[in-house]
Design a protein around this motif. Structure first.
Motif, mmCIF file in Angstrom:
data_model
loop_
_atom_site.group_PDB
_atom_site.id
_atom_site.type_symbol
_atom_site.label_atom_id
_atom_site.label_comp_id
_atom_site.label_asym_id
_atom_site.label_seq_id
_atom_site.Cartn_x
_atom_site.Cartn_y
_atom_site.Cartn_z
ATOM 1 N N LEU A 227 64.744 -26.712 30.079
ATOM 2 C CA LEU A 227 65.654 -26.229 31.452
ATOM 3 C C LEU A 227 65.478 -24.593 31.409
ATOM 4 C CD1 LEU A 227 68.674 -28.663 31.105
ATOM 5 C CD2 LEU A 227 66.473 -28.560 32.582
ATOM 6 N N GLY B 31 64.955 -20.737 32.363
ATOM 7 C CA GLY B 31 64.258 -20.368 33.769
ATOM 8 C C GLY B 31 63.695 -18.996 33.619
ATOM 9 N N HIS B 32 63.877 -18.379 32.134
ATOM 10 C CA HIS B 32 63.218 -16.871 32.054
ATOM 11 C C HIS B 32 61.836 -17.083 31.931
ATOM 12 C CE1 HIS B 32 67.337 -16.731 30.347
ATOM 13 N NE2 HIS B 32 67.395 -15.646 31.079
ATOM 14 N N ASP B 33 61.010 -16.728 33.181
ATOM 15 C CA ASP B 33 59.803 -16.856 33.369
ATOM 16 C C ASP B 33 58.874 -15.680 33.195
ATOM 17 O OD1 ASP B 33 59.567 -17.724 36.690
ATOM 18 O OD2 ASP B 33 60.618 -15.818 35.810
ATOM 19 N N ARG B 34 59.612 -14.481 32.847
ATOM 20 C CA ARG B 34 58.765 -13.043 32.795
ATOM 21 C C ARG B 34 57.566 -13.237 31.963
ATOM 22 N NH1 ARG B 34 61.526 -7.355 31.355
ATOM 23 N NH2 ARG B 34 59.620 -6.025 31.513
ATOM 24 N N LYS C 93 55.007 -15.679 33.550
ATOM 25 C CA LYS C 93 54.054 -14.959 34.527
ATOM 26 C C LYS C 93 53.096 -13.693 34.207
ATOM 27 C CE LYS C 93 57.306 -15.744 38.321
ATOM 28 N NZ LYS C 93 58.493 -15.326 39.151
ATOM 29 N N HIS D 245 48.997 -13.433 34.612
ATOM 30 C CA HIS D 245 48.389 -12.508 35.366
ATOM 31 C C HIS D 245 47.360 -11.665 34.345
ATOM 32 C CE1 HIS D 245 50.479 -11.408 38.988
ATOM 33 N NE2 HIS D 245 51.663 -11.873 38.592
ATOM 34 N N ILE E 155 58.468 -23.314 36.316
ATOM 35 C CA ILE E 155 59.574 -23.391 35.345
ATOM 36 C C ILE E 155 59.981 -25.084 35.376
ATOM 37 C CG2 ILE E 155 60.380 -21.130 35.176
ATOM 38 C CD1 ILE E 155 63.063 -22.061 36.815
ATOM 39 N N ARG E 156 60.665 -25.632 34.684
ATOM 40 C CA ARG E 156 61.443 -26.939 34.329
ATOM 41 C C ARG E 156 60.314 -27.990 34.914
ATOM 42 N NH1 ARG E 156 66.825 -26.759 37.988
ATOM 43 N NH2 ARG E 156 67.406 -24.656 37.761
ATOM 44 N N ALA F 46 65.892 -14.291 39.860
ATOM 45 C CA ALA F 46 65.350 -13.786 38.367
ATOM 46 C C ALA F 46 65.757 -14.710 37.318
ATOM 47 C CB ALA F 46 66.240 -12.285 38.277
ATOM 48 N N ARG F 47 66.874 -15.526 37.236
ATOM 49 C CA ARG F 47 67.263 -16.057 36.040
ATOM 50 C C ARG F 47 66.810 -17.836 36.150
ATOM 51 N NH1 ARG F 47 72.530 -18.006 34.417
ATOM 52 N NH2 ARG F 47 72.828 -17.711 32.239
ATOM 53 N N GLY F 48 66.802 -18.295 37.264
ATOM 54 C CA GLY F 48 66.245 -19.670 37.198
ATOM 55 C C GLY F 48 67.184 -20.836 37.117
ATOM 56 N N THR F 49 68.614 -20.448 36.947
ATOM 57 C CA THR F 49 69.426 -21.640 36.686
ATOM 58 C C THR F 49 70.390 -21.893 38.055
ATOM 59 O OG1 THR F 49 69.768 -20.268 34.745
ATOM 60 C CG2 THR F 49 71.112 -22.163 34.762
ATOM 61 N N TYR F 50 69.467 -22.424 38.733
ATOM 62 C CA TYR F 50 69.812 -22.878 40.142
ATOM 63 C C TYR F 50 69.927 -24.557 40.230
ATOM 64 C CZ TYR F 50 64.844 -22.890 40.343
ATOM 65 O OH TYR F 50 63.494 -22.838 39.911
ATOM 66 N N ALA G 74 64.342 -9.556 34.060
ATOM 67 C CA ALA G 74 63.095 -10.135 34.489
ATOM 68 C C ALA G 74 62.101 -9.161 34.866
ATOM 69 C CB ALA G 74 63.355 -10.817 35.572
ATOM 70 N N GLY G 75 62.392 -7.875 34.595
ATOM 71 C CA GLY G 75 61.093 -6.883 34.736
ATOM 72 C C GLY G 75 61.288 -5.825 35.878
ATOM 73 N N GLN H 9 61.447 -11.665 44.458
ATOM 74 C CA GLN H 9 60.600 -12.244 43.286
ATOM 75 C C GLN H 9 59.279 -11.561 43.083
ATOM 76 O OE1 GLN H 9 62.183 -14.210 45.586
ATOM 77 N NE2 GLN H 9 62.450 -16.183 45.300
ATOM 78 N N GLU I 244 58.226 -9.259 39.836
ATOM 79 C CA GLU I 244 56.955 -9.644 38.905
ATOM 80 C C GLU I 244 56.055 -8.701 39.060
ATOM 81 O OE1 GLU I 244 55.582 -13.555 40.404
ATOM 82 O OE2 GLU I 244 53.598 -13.339 39.875
#
Lengths: 329, 136, 560
Positions: free
Chosen positions: B17, B19-22, B25, B29, B43-44, C208-212, C250-251, C446, C450
């Protein structure tokens, strides 16, 4: 685990669906990596079932074409759960040869559906034989009994024109607010697009795009019924999709014979291309071996003579000498 | 194409679960920069979704970014599915913060390598290349 | 010397050139500079020397002003830390409600007045602890809350009218708020007395955080409902903490951190205005949350730029007349991603510098990370060092004894101006693209993030950006690895108790409450009353979110 073509061809007819899937995917890889194997593949997979529709979809980034493709897949699946669907999603390769293939993400709702086979392809540069490999991938999807196949790509340029040639019909997707319309109107796809969908039709500026498009179509001396080519939809809000489906069903029914013929000739065109590529390779070998470029440059040989020599290729090495003496005199 | 060798296809995903996809990604790349064809699935993702995608795309490797207490559970399921799909030859790599005790367990399950935070791009690329199954 | 008027700009420029030719050139000939160019983490080129600006926009009075007065560049309060130090607010939260309750009571006994709750991912997303998607996640990054009983246990023995509670919850914020209020009522506390903060910032989840959970439209409706309901029932509660922290983690660059955060703020404000609220009614309650990363001067300038930009935005774009509506109140946390697993003791030093930047930047409250924050539940020692970092800053360095000490630094003022311009550009671009929701749906923010993350990652991998202990000065160290100590049995026991609670409920009451919730969600009315009834009936978070998602849909990130 390097299976032969015939091993894979046998696997794709196995009882075990897992083996079939694996074989199918491996064949696709093989055909994209080695497009020259297309004839062998076609023989191994013969006879190929004819799908109802091979639909090309393209548009600029942000046009919502992927959401639209996703919506179409959902409707086809709901309508006929027994009919498998195939999607080929094509993205450009970067200069270093790699690629980011992210189209699957837009179709994640089908990620758990066994009846949907999604394959991502990188364009791999113009000399990579994409369109030949694409025919190979298409053939494999047909072998999997896919009833509907989508070829999805991005952009409205010459590359995309070539890609969607493999499809029975092409759907162009554009959306207001991006200047897409202008891009599209200038592109070669306008002529070959069977249907044009203006997505995000709920937006205020959609009507203007519609007007601009119709105006341009009539300026180009469009066929009566060009207006009928254009549909207003909203993939997200699910409006206009029934009309689109009806149009596609109608086309599939009316044009079936023509499409079957078109698929055959598209394959033959690619086979012709394969032959030309091989011929070109052999000719290049002969050019290198015979130092023909230098000789043309120095006036020893005319271009026409050099071409003939090149075409005679490998087997005529000995014959090159007497012929050259003749033309040098 | 600048090379006659076909690009290597690899799938990158995040199960669980978080969501930190830095990180995921970024790895996607740099692999692309190194000439890989990267199927990035976000994610997920469930093990089922990951394996189905890996099969359809005929990837030679799967890279997972995991920050979940269920990594052993997830990976067990993933390898079971790969076996069921006759795809146990696909090389599996993990990036993330994994407790040291679990790294061995993961490797016993079949994970080729676990990349801790701070692993350089070069190390990742080299390790992946060194452990790929033969091409189709 | 300090009272001399700034030099005539032409003379200054001429002298600068002279210096470069006569003095600098000789030095550069003997010794090249360490880098060419000097680029910071945000990709900004840093000059060798900053001089008095000949065009400080607006000059001192307009551009900087005085603390506690518009545009608040130098600080939002007239006496800043001389009157009251920033709040030292450290987070805690893990495992079960029972364990967290014990930790809360310990903290309260030791003089803490503010509690901060972190929730586990299933709770944040709206899955019950026994949902198959929750396996391995229950109680891992925060406390597991399924029903009102869990929340009551969390605050058992803690009088809710006497503590201020901050809840890091977003997609499911309305539900947790309803539970909090119901728990307070059961304690006999009037909701109007409750103080605290809800993070409640769903836009940054998409970015950025993905907890939607739900798509942006319905999610903003829920946010609006919380605003409106709290403005009547919980006037002392901060209903949103608009966050740049996660965007930065997230960068993103520093400019993107504040630009995107303020663009989100604009969206929320327009959202609230459309619900009929007046700007000065809710704006004073808006709070913000930023990161403090490692580029020292840029971070200080970032906070100053954010304050000035926000003040101008509120006044010019929204016509706010209450001074408090224009004050950017923010909490800061030191940057988690800057910490390394290798040589974790180095992180103590990093956190100290970052905390210093936050304080020189005028933050209202601060969380300093423990040295092994990302790897393990902080040991008591690590947690104590983190808090003492703030105490030493406050009481030994003297930096809190005057306001905005770096005001007037040629470098910091220039950075402040540049960051404001850049952030404004980002806001303008978002508006040009039809607002934040539209921009998110096209993945614009996003992609910005990225790309910035990629560029910084490349610089680190190339060794251009040194990370001590990782790509330089590594000294054969092994990475310190995480020691998760969550009891698996605790998670299993919690799931058991959830099942028991479900069985013990009156199923009809629950079903009716869920039906009422569905009706409210489908309609236009505020969902909070229906949520309150549902939580009182002991409906679970998974049940309530299932109902809502059947009506709102689920957000699927189609851009990856």
């Amino acid at each position: 685990m390097m299976e032969t073509m015939s091993q894979l061809a046998a696997m794709i007819r196995a009882d075990d669906p897992a083996r079939r899937r694996r074989a199918a995917a491996r064949l696709m890889t093989r055909l994209q990596d080695r497009p020259q194997e297309l004839p062998a593949l076609l023989r191994a997979l013969d006879p190929l079932p004819e799908p109802d529709l091979v639909l090309g979809i393209t548009g600029m980034p942000g046009s919502g074409k992927s959401t639209l493709a996703d919506a179409l897949i959902a409707r086809w699946r709901a309508r006929d759960p027994g009919a498998p669907i195939g999607i080929i999603a094509i993205d450009p390769s970067s200069a270093h040869g790699g690629a980011m293939l992210g189209d699957r993400i837009r179709m994640m709702r089908h990620a758990d559906d066994e009846g949907v086979f999604i394959r991502s392809l990188a364009a791999r540069g113009t000399s990579g034989g994409l369109t030949i490999g694409l025919q190979g991938v298409l053939a494999v999807l047909r072998r999997l009994e896919c009833r509907f196949i989508i070829i999805e790509t991005v952009g409205v340029g010459q590359n995309e024109v070539e890609i969607v040639r493999a499809a029975d019909a092409t759907l162009l997707v554009l959306a207001p607010g991006h200047g897409d319309a202008i891009q599209l109107l200038k592109s070669g796809l306008m002529e070959i697009g069977d249907l044009i969908a203006i997505n995000k039709s709920d937006r205020d500026d959609a009507a203007q795009v519609h007007r601009d498009l119709l105006a341009t179509l009539s300026l180009k001396g469009g066929v009566a019924g060009d207006e009928m080519r254009v549909l207003l939809i909203s993939a997200i809000q699910q409006t206009g999709l029934d009309a689109l489906m009806e149009r596609l069903d109608d086309m599939a029914a009316r044009r079936r014979e023509g499409w079957i013929e078109h698929r055959r000739s598209a394959l033959e065109r690619e086979l012709g291309d394969l032959i030309r590529r091989e011929a070109s390779r052999l000719a290049q070998d002969a050019i290198d071996r015979g130092g023909l470029i230098a000789r043309v440059r120095d006036g020893e040989l005319s271009v026409a003579d050099a071409a003939e020599l090149a075409l005679r290729g490998r087997g005529d090495e000995q014959a090159l000498r007497p012929a050259l003496r003749n033309s040098a005199d | 194409m600048t090379t006659d060798i076909a690009p290597i296809r690899i799938l990158i995903a995040k199960p669980g679960l978080d969501g930190h996809d830095r990180g995921a990604k970024y790895v996607a790349h740099i692999l692309r920069d190194a000439g890989f064809e990267v199927i990035y699935t976000g994610i997920r993702r469930s093990p089922e979704q990951i394996v189905r995608a890996a099969i359809q795309e005929d990837v030679r490797a799967i890279g997972l970014s995991i920050l979940s207490g269920a990594h052993l559970n997830i990976m067990q399921r993933l390898f079971d599915l790969l076996r069921a799909e006759h795809a146990q030859d696909i090389a599996v790599f993990i990036g993330g913060t994994i407790p040291p005790d679990d790294i061995e367990a993961l490797q016993r399950l079949g994970v080729i390598a676990v990349f801790p935070p701070g692993t350089s791009a070069d190390d990742i690329i080299r390790t992946v290349r060194e452990h790929l199954p033969p091409a189709a | 010397m300090n009272d001399a008027a700034p030099p005539n700009p032409d003379r200054l420029a001429a002298e600068h050139r002279r210096w470069e030719k006569e003095t600098l050139a000789g030095t550069l000939a003997r010794m090249t500079e360490r880098r060419e160019p000097f680029i910071n983490d945000s990709g900004r080129v840093i000059d060798r020397l900053y001089l008095p600006a000949d065009d400080c926009p607006g000059g001192y009075l307009e551009g900087l002003g005085f603390p506690g007065e518009y545009p608040f560049t130098r600080g939002i309060h007239a006496s800043m830390y001389r009157g009251r130090l920033w709040t030292m607010r450290q987070y805690a939260g893990f495992g079960t409600a029972r364990e967290t309750n014990r930790r809360f009571r310990y903290l309260l006994e030791h003089g803490v007045h503010g509690l901060s709750v972190a929730f586990d991912l299933p709770t944040q997303i709206g899955y019950d602890s026994d949902d198959k998607r929750s396996v391995g996640e229950v109680g891992r990054v925060g406390v597991a809350i399924d029903t009102l009983t869990d929340l009551e246990t969390l605050f058992e023995g803690i009088p809710l009218d006497q503590v201020s509670t901050s809840m890091t919850i977003n997609a499911t914020a309305p539900i947790l708020l309803a539970m909090y209020v119901a728990a307070a009522e059961r304690q006999g506390v009037d909701p109007a007395a409750l103080t605290g903060t809800l993070q409640n910032d769903i836009l940054k989840e998409y970015i950025a955080r993905g907890t939607y959970r739900f798509p942006p439209g319905p999610a903003l409706r829920l946010t609006r409902d919380v605003f409106a309901w709290c403005s009547r029932r919980l006037p002392r509660f901060n209903t949103i903490s608009i966050s740049g922290y996660h965007i930065r983690e997230a960068g993103s660059t520093a400019a993107q951190e504040i630009g995107l955060t303020l663009a989100n703020a604009i969206c929320y404000i327009e959202n609230a205005l459309s619900a009929g609220l007046a700007i000065d009614d809710f704006a004073p309650r808006l709070a913000f949350f930023f990161a403090a990363h490692s580029d020292f001067f840029e971070e200080i300038a970032k906070f100053r730029a954010a304050r000035r930009l926000y003040a101008r935005l509120m006044k010019q774009r929204f016509g706010a007349t209450d001074a408090r509506s224009c004050m950017l109140r923010f909490h800061t946390q030191t940057g988690g991603v800057t910490l390394t697993a290798q040589q974790p003791e180095n992180n103590v030093v990093r956190v100290a510098y970052q905390a210093l930047a936050a304080v020189l930047g005028g933050t209202q409250s601060l969380h300093t990370n423990s040295r092994d924050e990302a790897l393990a539940l902080p040991t008591e020692e690590a947690a104590r060092i983190a808090v003492n970092t703030q105490h030493i800053l406050a009481h030994e360095t003297g930096v809190a004894d005057t306001i905005d000490p770096l005001g007037g630094s040629y470098y910091v003022e220039r950075l402040t101006d540049d960051l404001e311009v850049e952030a404004e550009g980002i806001i303008a671009e978002i508006q040009r693209r039809g607002g934040m929701v539209n921009a998110i749906e096209h993945a614009y923010p996003q992609q910005l993030i990225e790309q910035s993350a990629y560029e910084l990652g490349r610089r680190i991998d190339a060794g251009d950006r040194i990370v001590v202990g990782v790509n330089r000065f590594a000294a054969n160290n092994a990475a310190s690895m995480p020691i998760f100590s969550i009891a698996e049995d605790a998670a299993a026991a919690h799931v058991e108790s959830l099942r028991a609670r479900r069985a013990a409920r009156d199923a009809d009451v629950v079903r009716r409450a869920l039906d009422d919730l569905a009706a409210a969600a489908r309609g236009e009315e505020n969902v909070m009353p229906a949520l309150l009834d549902a939580v009182r009936a002991e409906a679970s978070i998974g049940e309530m979110c299932s109902v809502l998602s059947s009506i709102f849909g689920e957000y699927e990130d189609v851009h990856g």
